[in-house]
Design a protein around this motif. Structure first.
Motif, PDB file in Angstrom:
ATOM      1  N   MET A  39      64.609 -45.605-100.936  1.00 51.92           N
ATOM      2  CA  MET A  39      64.579 -46.933-100.317  1.00 51.92           C
ATOM      3  C   MET A  39      63.282 -47.072 -99.531  1.00 51.92           C
ATOM      4  O   MET A  39      63.041 -46.338 -98.576  1.00 51.92           O
ATOM      5  N   ASP A  40      62.436 -47.998 -99.931  1.00 50.74           N
ATOM      6  CA  ASP A  40      61.168 -48.251 -99.251  1.00 50.74           C
ATOM      7  C   ASP A  40      61.352 -49.380 -98.245  1.00 50.74           C
ATOM      8  O   ASP A  40      61.775 -50.483 -98.603  1.00 50.74           O
ATOM      9  N   VAL A  41      61.022 -49.107 -96.986  1.00 48.81           N
ATOM     10  CA  VAL A  41      61.218 -50.070 -95.901  1.00 48.81           C
ATOM     11  C   VAL A  41      59.887 -50.329 -95.212  1.00 48.81           C
ATOM     12  O   VAL A  41      59.231 -49.388 -94.749  1.00 48.81           O
ATOM     13  N   ALA A  42      59.482 -51.590 -95.134  1.00 57.49           N
ATOM     14  CA  ALA A  42      58.277 -51.967 -94.404  1.00 57.49           C
ATOM     15  C   ALA A  42      58.655 -52.374 -92.984  1.00 57.49           C
ATOM     16  O   ALA A  42      59.676 -53.034 -92.771  1.00 57.49           O
ATOM     17  N   LEU A  43      57.833 -51.992 -92.018  1.00 64.15           N
ATOM     18  CA  LEU A  43      58.060 -52.348 -90.615  1.00 64.15           C
ATOM     19  C   LEU A  43      57.022 -53.382 -90.192  1.00 64.15           C
ATOM     20  O   LEU A  43      55.823 -53.197 -90.392  1.00 64.15           O
ATOM     21  N   LEU A  44      57.497 -54.457 -89.586  1.00 59.05           N
ATOM     22  CA  LEU A  44      56.630 -55.520 -89.087  1.00 59.05           C
ATOM     23  C   LEU A  44      56.930 -55.720 -87.604  1.00 59.05           C
ATOM     24  O   LEU A  44      58.015 -56.175 -87.246  1.00 59.05           O
ATOM     25  N   THR A  45      55.990 -55.328 -86.751  1.00 61.27           N
ATOM     26  CA  THR A  45      56.186 -55.521 -85.315  1.00 61.27           C
ATOM     27  C   THR A  45      55.376 -56.728 -84.865  1.00 61.27           C
ATOM     28  O   THR A  45      54.242 -56.933 -85.289  1.00 61.27           O
ATOM     29  N   VAL A  46      55.982 -57.525 -84.000  1.00 57.16           N
ATOM     30  CA  VAL A  46      55.406 -58.805 -83.596  1.00 57.16           C
ATOM     31  C   VAL A  46      55.110 -58.775 -82.104  1.00 57.16           C
ATOM     32  O   VAL A  46      55.944 -58.360 -81.301  1.00 57.16           O
ATOM     33  N   GLY A  47      53.913 -59.230 -81.728  1.00 62.00           N
ATOM     34  CA  GLY A  47      53.636 -59.374 -80.307  1.00 62.00           C
ATOM     35  C   GLY A  47      52.164 -59.350 -79.960  1.00 62.00           C
ATOM     36  O   GLY A  47      51.462 -58.395 -80.285  1.00 62.00           O
ATOM     37  N   ASP A  48      51.696 -60.401 -79.291  1.00 57.70           N
ATOM     38  CA  ASP A  48      50.327 -60.422 -78.801  1.00 57.70           C
ATOM     39  C   ASP A  48      50.076 -59.268 -77.838  1.00 57.70           C
ATOM     40  O   ASP A  48      48.986 -58.700 -77.793  1.00 57.70           O
ATOM     41  N   GLU A  49      51.122 -58.919 -77.052  1.00 50.68           N
ATOM     42  CA  GLU A  49      50.949 -57.867 -76.052  1.00 50.68           C
ATOM     43  C   GLU A  49      50.744 -56.497 -76.687  1.00 50.68           C
ATOM     44  O   GLU A  49      50.091 -55.625 -76.108  1.00 50.68           O
TER      45      GLU A  49
END
Length: 246
Positions: free
Chosen positions: A1-11
């Motif tokens: 299972m291939d999982v991509a991580l997307l983290t969001v935040g200007d900080e």
């Protein structure tokens, strides 16, 4: 299972916040046999988030998104996920009802704060999720995350993120196994050995240098536990190893 991580935040992009969520999630997913081929951090920009959600959803088995959900104007992640998946962004009555109950409980438990601050909460806005999503509601925080079409959206606050992940952890699995060895041998002195082990075995072997006085790591990863075991045995015969440092 291939999982991509997307983290969001200007900080996060500004260096004001350390991206511990990505490393924690990657470790948790790897422990369940999943593989994380991509980790990307993007700003609090709805168009950018939507673009990468759509791209990652097309390329990987699942996408995990953290950050940018809540009640402030820059919390645009959930709306962006809806856009990236071409879904409507709608109010969930059950989520709204739960938020109202949380607000009432807070007022009762914190009467001094309730009197000091004017609570003008937009419950409709806070209860919106992509249409057809499964809400991920925990007692750890205010905002609800969700799971929809292989995309999992968690809060950015670490404790809240971990609580949301616990609700869906069993949905991430795979056949990948790994073993780690520790060696005092400098990475530069292992070039021929690492090249040979990659030719001999159907595994991936990563070499990770450590700081001065700390053993380097050799991590063996593969889909076949027996092949991983054979690789480890060969490395132990050809590279000096030491116990895992405390």
């Amino acid at each position: 299972m291939d999982v991509a991580l997307l983290t969001v935040g200007d900080e996060v992009l500004a260096g004001d916040t350390v991206n511990t969520n990505a490393s924690w999630l990657a470790a948790e997913l790897a422990a369940r046999g999943a593989t994380v081929p991509r980790i990307l951090t993007v700003p609090d920009d709805r168009g950018v988030i939507a673009e990468w959600v759509a791209r990652f959803r097309a390329d990987y088995d699942a996408v995990v998104v953290t950050g940018g959900i809540g009640g402030t104007p820059d919390d645009v992640t959930l709306e962006a996920v809806a856009e990236g998946l071409d879904r409507e962004y709608v109010v969930f009555p059950d989520v709204r009802e739960g938020l109202v109950a949380k607000a009432e409980a807070f007022r009762e438990e914190n009467p001094d704060l309730a009197e000091s601050y004017e609570f003008d909460l937009d419950f409709d806005a806070a209860a919106r999720l992509p249409e057809g999503a499964r809400p991920l509601v925990t007692d750890a925080g205010w905002a609800a995350g969700c799971a929809v079409d292989g995309v999992y959206v968690f809060p950015g606050i670490p404790d809240e993120m971990k609580a949301a992940f616990a609700l869906v952890a069993d949905e991430f699995d795979g056949d990948t196994v790994s073993e780690t060895l520790y060696t005092p041998t400098p990475e530069g002195a292992m070039g021929d050995t690492l090249a040979e082990v990659r030719e001999r075995f159907d595994t991936e072997v990563g070499s990770y240098p450590a700081g001065r006085g700390t053993p380097n790591r050799l991590k063996v990863v593969g889909d076949d536990p027996d092949e991983v075991a054979r690789t480890v045995a060969w490395l132990e015969d050809n590279v000096e190893t030491v116990p895992e440092p405390e």
